[in-house]
Structure formats: C-alpha cells, structure tokens
Design an enzyme around this catalytic site. Sequence first.
Site, mmCIF file in Angstrom:
data_model
loop_
_atom_site.group_PDB
_atom_site.id
_atom_site.type_symbol
_atom_site.label_atom_id
_atom_site.label_comp_id
_atom_site.label_asym_id
_atom_site.label_seq_id
_atom_site.Cartn_x
_atom_site.Cartn_y
_atom_site.Cartn_z
ATOM 1 N N LYS A 57 -161.109 96.053 64.557
ATOM 2 C CA LYS A 57 -161.440 97.486 64.541
ATOM 3 C C LYS A 57 -161.032 98.148 65.860
ATOM 4 O O LYS A 57 -160.374 99.180 65.867
ATOM 5 C CB LYS A 57 -162.946 97.690 64.306
ATOM 6 N N ARG B 97 -173.047 100.785 59.774
ATOM 7 C CA ARG B 97 -173.067 99.362 59.432
ATOM 8 C C ARG B 97 -174.173 99.012 58.453
ATOM 9 O O ARG B 97 -174.381 97.838 58.151
ATOM 10 C CB ARG B 97 -173.338 98.532 60.685
ATOM 11 N N ARG C 163 -160.976 86.241 72.776
ATOM 12 C CA ARG C 163 -160.881 87.656 73.181
ATOM 13 C C ARG C 163 -161.300 87.863 74.644
ATOM 14 O O ARG C 163 -162.236 87.245 75.132
ATOM 15 C CB ARG C 163 -161.802 88.507 72.298
ATOM 16 N N ARG D 170 -166.961 88.856 76.545
ATOM 17 C CA ARG D 170 -168.242 89.464 76.170
ATOM 18 C C ARG D 170 -169.311 88.391 75.955
ATOM 19 O O ARG D 170 -169.015 87.313 75.456
ATOM 20 C CB ARG D 170 -168.067 90.264 74.872
ATOM 21 N N ARG E 79 -173.475 87.117 63.996
ATOM 22 C CA ARG E 79 -172.893 88.458 63.746
ATOM 23 C C ARG E 79 -172.214 88.503 62.379
ATOM 24 O O ARG E 79 -172.287 89.506 61.668
ATOM 25 C CB ARG E 79 -171.897 88.806 64.861
HETATM 26 P P1 AP5 Z 1 -161.108 93.521 68.144
HETATM 27 O O1 AP5 Z 1 -160.171 94.625 67.873
HETATM 28 O O2 AP5 Z 1 -161.786 93.499 69.469
HETATM 29 O O3 AP5 Z 1 -162.153 93.363 66.935
HETATM 30 P P2 AP5 Z 1 -163.388 94.268 66.525
HETATM 31 O O4 AP5 Z 1 -163.410 94.365 65.037
HETATM 32 O O5 AP5 Z 1 -163.403 95.556 67.301
HETATM 33 O O6 AP5 Z 1 -164.542 93.287 66.973
HETATM 34 P P3 AP5 Z 1 -165.925 93.561 67.680
HETATM 35 O O7 AP5 Z 1 -166.424 92.195 68.112
HETATM 36 O O8 AP5 Z 1 -165.825 94.584 68.783
HETATM 37 O O9 AP5 Z 1 -166.767 94.069 66.530
HETATM 38 P P4 AP5 Z 1 -168.277 93.946 66.432
HETATM 39 O O10 AP5 Z 1 -168.476 94.779 65.273
HETATM 40 O O11 AP5 Z 1 -168.884 92.602 66.366
HETATM 41 O O12 AP5 Z 1 -168.766 94.408 67.876
HETATM 42 P P5 AP5 Z 1 -169.216 95.807 68.436
HETATM 43 O O13 AP5 Z 1 -168.801 95.895 69.841
HETATM 44 O O14 AP5 Z 1 -168.820 96.897 67.515
HETATM 45 O O15 AP5 Z 1 -160.309 92.154 67.925
HETATM 46 C C1 AP5 Z 1 -160.918 90.892 68.182
HETATM 47 C C2 AP5 Z 1 -159.911 89.965 68.902
HETATM 48 O O16 AP5 Z 1 -158.862 89.639 67.986
HETATM 49 C C3 AP5 Z 1 -159.227 90.599 70.116
HETATM 50 O O17 AP5 Z 1 -159.046 89.601 71.068
HETATM 51 C C4 AP5 Z 1 -157.871 91.104 69.585
HETATM 52 O O18 AP5 Z 1 -156.880 91.102 70.590
HETATM 53 C C5 AP5 Z 1 -157.572 90.100 68.489
HETATM 54 N N1 AP5 Z 1 -156.884 90.681 67.340
HETATM 55 C C6 AP5 Z 1 -157.127 91.882 66.749
HETATM 56 N N2 AP5 Z 1 -156.323 92.061 65.700
HETATM 57 C C7 AP5 Z 1 -155.559 90.932 65.593
HETATM 58 C C8 AP5 Z 1 -154.538 90.490 64.686
HETATM 59 N N3 AP5 Z 1 -154.135 91.262 63.669
HETATM 60 N N4 AP5 Z 1 -153.998 89.268 64.886
HETATM 61 C C9 AP5 Z 1 -154.404 88.464 65.912
HETATM 62 N N5 AP5 Z 1 -155.354 88.849 66.809
HETATM 63 C C10 AP5 Z 1 -155.929 90.037 66.645
HETATM 64 O O19 AP5 Z 1 -170.792 95.642 68.334
HETATM 65 C C11 AP5 Z 1 -171.483 94.722 69.176
HETATM 66 C C12 AP5 Z 1 -172.962 94.746 68.843
HETATM 67 O O20 AP5 Z 1 -173.487 96.078 69.056
HETATM 68 C C13 AP5 Z 1 -173.318 94.416 67.390
HETATM 69 O O21 AP5 Z 1 -173.394 93.017 67.174
HETATM 70 C C14 AP5 Z 1 -174.680 95.112 67.266
HETATM 71 O O22 AP5 Z 1 -175.714 94.370 67.862
HETATM 72 C C15 AP5 Z 1 -174.477 96.397 68.070
HETATM 73 N N6 AP5 Z 1 -174.003 97.506 67.216
HETATM 74 C C16 AP5 Z 1 -172.781 98.097 67.261
HETATM 75 N N7 AP5 Z 1 -172.689 99.065 66.321
HETATM 76 C C17 AP5 Z 1 -173.872 99.084 65.674
HETATM 77 C C18 AP5 Z 1 -174.394 99.843 64.590
HETATM 78 N N8 AP5 Z 1 -173.669 100.792 63.965
HETATM 79 N N9 AP5 Z 1 -175.653 99.602 64.167
HETATM 80 C C19 AP5 Z 1 -176.405 98.674 64.784
HETATM 81 N N10 AP5 Z 1 -175.971 97.897 65.797
HETATM 82 C C20 AP5 Z 1 -174.710 98.101 66.242
#
Ligand code: AP5
Length: 358
Positions: free
Chosen positions: A151, A226, A265, A298, A309
Amino acid sequence: LEIADEKIIERVLNRLICTHCHAPYHLTFKAPRKAGICDICGNPLHKRPDDISEMLRVRQRAFQRVIKPVLEYYQQSRRLLVINADGPMEKVSAEIVAAVQSLQNQERRADAPTEPHRAPVIVSGIQPPARNKEAKTACHLILVGAPGSGKGTQAEALRDTFQLAHIATGDLFRENLKNQTDLGKLAKSYMDRGELVPDDVTEAMVEDRLAKSPPDSGFILDGFPRTLPQANALTEILSHFERHLDAALYIKVPDAVIENRLSGRRVCRKCQTPYHLLFKQPAQDGVCDLCGGELYQRDDDNPRTIRSRLETFHLQTTPIIKYYQDAGVLFEIDGQGDVAAVTRSSLAVIKTIQDSLR
Ligand code: AP5
C-alpha cells in the site's frame, strides 16, 4: 441526560476514575478529598486513556449516530424522559427522581404516560463546510490490502503521478508516537500487539487530517478504513466534507509472499518511504534516496507481530472488501508482480477513473 457537547468535553477532559471501584471524580466539580485517591475505597485514581481531546469530537459523533434510533424508539413508545443534565449534580439527581416519581404516580393511577417528559433534541456534532464545486473533480482513493501488500509503495507512485495527498494512518500513529502525544502512546500498545487501534481513535485522527486537506485536492487513504465501522464512518465523514469516494483499490497478495516482504523492509525515519533489502534497495545503504533520512526496521516487522497483523487483517478488514464491492467502487489489483508491474496496473485503474471524472 441531555447536555451540550462543549460541556461534555469540559467534564470528560478533567475526569478521574478509581482504578479499583471505577467511581468517577472531576478535578473541579467533584474533587476527591485526598488528591489522586478514591474517597470510597482508597485506591489510586487514573485518567481514562481515551479521555483525550483528539477523540472527544468523534466519540460525540459516534454517540449521535448510534443513539438517534434508540431515542426515537423510546419516544415513539412514549417511554422517553429527557432530563436537562447541565447543572449541579444534586439538581440533576433531583430532576431524575422527580421524573421517575411522576411516572410511578401515573402508573399507580393506571394512566399510561401520554406525552414524553420533553422531546429529545438531537444535536449534530459537526457543521458541514460550504459546498465546494471544485472538490467534485478531485480523485479520492483508498488502498486496501494486507500488511506488506505494498500500500505504502503504491501510494507513493500514485501521489507523485496524480498530485494526491497521501494519508497513511500507520504513519500518522507513528508520527504521534515520535512526538510522544497521548494519542501516539495509546496507539503504540495496540500496534505492538499487531492489533487495530480502536475505531473511534482512528476515526478522530483521519477526520482531523481530512479537515486540513484543501477541498479541491484529492487524496489516497492508505490503511483506512480497516473495519466495517471505519468504512461507515468514512462514508459519513466524506459526506460532511461534501466529498465522494471514487475507488477502493484492493492490492491482493498471498500471506506467504507478505512474510518475506515485511521481514526485509526498511523505512525512512524522516519521510516514511519504504525500501526492501532485496526488492527495493536504496542507492546508499541505510540512507533514503529521497530525503537522505536514516532507514530503520519497524518494531512491528518481527515474525510474531507480522502473523498477528495478518490474522487481524483476515478477521477485521476483509469484510470491507465486500462493502466496497457492493458500493461498485472496488478494483482488485494483483500485487504479486514486481513493484513496477503493480504500479502500472494501479495507474491504469486511476487513469480510467480520472477520465470518467472529466
Ligand atoms: P509496503 O508498501 O511498506 O506495504 P504496506 O502495505 O504499506 O505495509 P504496512 O506494513 O505499512 O501495512 P500495515 O497495514 O501493516 O501497517 P500500517 O503502517 O498501515 O511494502 C512492504 C515491503 O514490501 C517494503 O519493503 C516494500 O519495499 C516491499 N514491496 C512492496 N511492493 C512490492 C512488490 N510488488 N514486490 C516486492 N516487494 C515489494 O499500520 C501499522 C499499525 O497501525 C497497524 O497494525 C494498526 O495497529 C495501526 N493502524 C493503522 N491503520 C489503522 C486503522 N485504520 N485502524 C486501526 N488501526 C490502524
């Protein structure tokens, strides 16, 4: 118990609760005899973690949303008593006692109450901004996908190509944590366990962020909504801001692929750009290509939290895929190819949407 929103905020912000018997106190209106100690059981008092200003407005709005039908139900069945709760505690208690006694007297006389004590007033927590016709042409997107589905990576490409504001809830929580705000400290306990931060906290933060984005600019919401309640809240928030959702892009990636991606990552501490030890290396080890910031791993990118997760995603987030499918705005993107291939698919979808908006 009817009372104006600003009075509630004043009450809740200065509330203290006993950690043992849960008796409520107030720093001004009902101070304990000994500071920080419960008069009744002698245990320490604490501030509820969700009694913070960022959340109060959204708690009010959520309350109005869920309580309206309940009030209507009791009003229609002529069993609604509305008490003015804005006054000293003794006065409010006296009014409740008087209202209940008057009901009991009526029942004794075998008379059903004919009118409610007073008609309820449903107060709307938010005033919608004036209509802005420009906002109709901006593109509003959400990115749905499991943790590590890409994402953040895709949001970066879409943001640059279409000049959209990138709003990532995970980044907002981490920013709050870095600044040691109450919100950040509250969110951390959930994030460390791989659980979702409670809906009302998250909604408050997103609403605040959207209120600050210029009405004529588009946005990409990354990681919000979410849960189904968050999806409903977003629909409501957007309608308040007279905006609409154009598309929900669902980046679909199998769990096995995700574990590899997250363990390799690294993220920029300054601008949050994601990198990967194998798939997206920076030009210089440990340094962000875009801003020169330091790259770090992270806390929640460890095998145990990653599994939790993923479980949270399957249990709580997948229902929103159907929600947006039913609304006719869901576009599924195969997220298994390399970054450039996934970006091409995402850009193609957005281009089609943008053309349809012109
Ligand atoms: P990346 O682009 O970083 O993936 P992402 O989907 O953004 O992953 P996140 O871990 O950030 O999502 P998340 O939903 O768990 O965490 P968030 O910070 O939102 O890509 C991942 C890796 O793969 C990178 O190294 C990239 O380079 C690589 N990559 C990408 N595409 C690729 C490809 N095509 N091929 C190969 N490699 C690739 O949330 C964290 C925490 O915050 C949650 O667990 C929760 O506790 C809280 N939170 C956030 N939003 C909410 C909400 N709406 N409600 C409640 N709690 C929330």
